[in-house]
Design a protein around this motif. Sequence first.
Motif, PDB file in Angstrom:
ATOM      1  N   ALA A 132      42.598  27.865  84.694  1.00 40.94           N
ATOM      2  CA  ALA A 132      43.815  27.240  84.172  1.00 40.94           C
ATOM      3  C   ALA A 132      43.498  25.918  83.475  1.00 40.94           C
ATOM      4  O   ALA A 132      44.041  25.613  82.402  1.00 40.94           O
ATOM      5  CB  ALA A 132      44.808  27.014  85.318  1.00 40.94           C
ATOM      6  N   LEU A 133      42.607  25.126  84.046  1.00 37.83           N
ATOM      7  CA  LEU A 133      42.208  23.857  83.426  1.00 37.83           C
ATOM      8  C   LEU A 133      41.478  24.118  82.107  1.00 37.83           C
ATOM      9  O   LEU A 133      41.643  23.375  81.130  1.00 37.83           O
ATOM     10  CB  LEU A 133      41.319  23.058  84.380  1.00 37.83           C
ATOM     11  CG  LEU A 133      42.004  22.521  85.645  1.00 37.83           C
ATOM     12  CD1 LEU A 133      40.978  21.945  86.600  1.00 37.83           C
ATOM     13  CD2 LEU A 133      43.037  21.459  85.283  1.00 37.83           C
ATOM     14  N   LYS A 134      40.664  25.151  82.077  1.00 38.88           N
ATOM     15  CA  LYS A 134      39.959  25.503  80.835  1.00 38.88           C
ATOM     16  C   LYS A 134      40.961  25.866  79.740  1.00 38.88           C
ATOM     17  O   LYS A 134      40.818  25.430  78.582  1.00 38.88           O
ATOM     18  CB  LYS A 134      39.021  26.681  81.089  1.00 38.88           C
ATOM     19  CG  LYS A 134      38.335  27.194  79.832  1.00 38.88           C
ATOM     20  CD  LYS A 134      37.503  28.425  80.124  1.00 38.88           C
ATOM     21  CE  LYS A 134      36.915  28.998  78.835  1.00 38.88           C
ATOM     22  NZ  LYS A 134      36.134  30.241  79.075  1.00 38.88           N
ATOM     23  N   ALA A 135      41.987  26.652  80.095  1.00 38.93           N
ATOM     24  CA  ALA A 135      42.981  27.053  79.106  1.00 38.93           C
ATOM     25  C   ALA A 135      43.703  25.842  78.536  1.00 38.93           C
ATOM     26  O   ALA A 135      43.944  25.747  77.324  1.00 38.93           O
ATOM     27  CB  ALA A 135      43.978  28.023  79.744  1.00 38.93           C
ATOM     28  N   THR A 136      44.027  24.883  79.391  1.00 38.18           N
ATOM     29  CA  THR A 136      44.697  23.667  78.929  1.00 38.18           C
ATOM     30  C   THR A 136      43.790  22.865  78.000  1.00 38.18           C
ATOM     31  O   THR A 136      44.212  22.384  76.944  1.00 38.18           O
ATOM     32  CB  THR A 136      45.115  22.800  80.129  1.00 38.18           C
ATOM     33  OG1 THR A 136      45.954  23.560  80.989  1.00 38.18           O
ATOM     34  CG2 THR A 136      45.839  21.551  79.666  1.00 38.18           C
ATOM     35  N   ALA A 137      42.510  22.712  78.389  1.00 40.48           N
ATOM     36  CA  ALA A 137      41.572  21.947  77.558  1.00 40.48           C
ATOM     37  C   ALA A 137      41.381  22.598  76.201  1.00 40.48           C
ATOM     38  O   ALA A 137      41.308  21.917  75.166  1.00 40.48           O
ATOM     39  CB  ALA A 137      40.236  21.817  78.284  1.00 40.48           C
ATOM     40  N   GLN A 145      43.462  24.261  74.481  1.00 38.98           N
ATOM     41  CA  GLN A 145      44.620  24.012  73.615  1.00 38.98           C
ATOM     42  C   GLN A 145      44.435  22.708  72.842  1.00 38.98           C
ATOM     43  O   GLN A 145      44.736  22.612  71.662  1.00 38.98           O
ATOM     44  CB  GLN A 145      45.892  23.958  74.457  1.00 38.98           C
ATOM     45  CG  GLN A 145      46.302  25.285  75.084  1.00 38.98           C
ATOM     46  CD  GLN A 145      47.495  25.146  76.007  1.00 38.98           C
ATOM     47  OE1 GLN A 145      48.138  24.100  76.025  1.00 38.98           O
ATOM     48  NE2 GLN A 145      47.797  26.203  76.749  1.00 38.98           N
TER      49      GLN A 145
END
Length: 410
Positions: free
Chosen positions: A397-402, A404
């Motif tokens: 989830a943190l990877k997906a946010t980064a 973006q």
Amino acid sequence: MNGSARLSAGLKALPDKIDSFASTQAAWRFYANEAITLSGLQQPLTDAAHAGIAQHCSRYALCIHDWSRLHYRHENKTDTYAITHATDVGYDLQTSLIVSDQTGQPIAPVAQRLVSAEGSYATYGATTLAPQVQTHLDEVSDCIEHLAAQGFAKPLVHLIDREGDSIGHIRRWESAGCRWLVRVNDNPKVEHAGQELACKDVANTLSFNKTRQITYRGKVHWQWIAETAVTLTRAAKPSQKKGYKPKEPGAPVAARLIVSRIVSDEGEVLAQWLLMSNLPEVDAATLALWYYWRWQIESFFKLLKQAGHQLESWQQESALAISKRLLVSSMACVTVWEIAAAKTQEAAELREFLMKLSGRQVKRSKPITHPALLAGLWVWLSMLEVMEAYTPEELAALKATAMQFLGKDV
């Protein structure tokens, strides 16, 4: 996107789920805790020195003594002082570093003293604030006496730069039975072949032997070595900082004068070092090599101040807190030195891995550096902490946010 370490003066916090300020507060409590003593923090370093001397030293262990000024302009540090002049403000650090007599590999600092406006804090001697020692060589002489009682597996040879050219202190070391190797100045006189001559004039009478090739200012040149027996008979000149003191005559000291010259292919003398020692059984070329390894303590200071820990940006507000953190940072340096010196295949693979993680660019001729290993080890510890603190789903989830923010699809 790699931030400058100089701008991050505080201790780094591991990337777990604990708030970063909590790490800062915990560090402050640790360094302010009266139960955390300098001698207690020094003990792991002394243990590392015992182990390293037994493993990496052959006949002797080299103990290099030197000083470094720590410059601070921080108004919250109220115990800094003008070391030499009004703008030279900070603390004065004395360090004693053990290195191998076989390879010059640094092993561990075995003593440190930080001098402030209020006095000095040392890892040996007094357990609390001590009065300022009058001179550097008085400091190191007290340190030598302390180290003699530590029971190291190999005898220590004490190496000091030209500041150690003091006949009064040399006589003190002689009377204590210690082994010393000191760089001396050109002009002090010694007795040689029935004459009283300046050291540089004695050097000009000697015959030199071509010994080894070394790199000097980026180019390879030959080192030439000569030696002779001399006797030191001059009177000592005590420090005059606290009023006039007369010269102090003393017993003659028999010593060896070793002259090391760097000579170009055209025969020009590019550099010359005058060394003096009381070691009778070590050949002159080895003594010259040992003095060359004295540079390891300068590399240690660089690792603390510029290339690793950014010591002169620390925000601790007292010399005592700085001293405690300095010992903790020294433990990190010892860990990196051990990784660099290990001969196993596993250690070689670890070094290669840490160099990759560091992101540092290095020369082909020097693929491993201590600052890069230190940086890579921190990244690796951070990675391990992340994998323990976060689940794979949380990391995804943190990877997906980064991604973006980076403008890329996951």
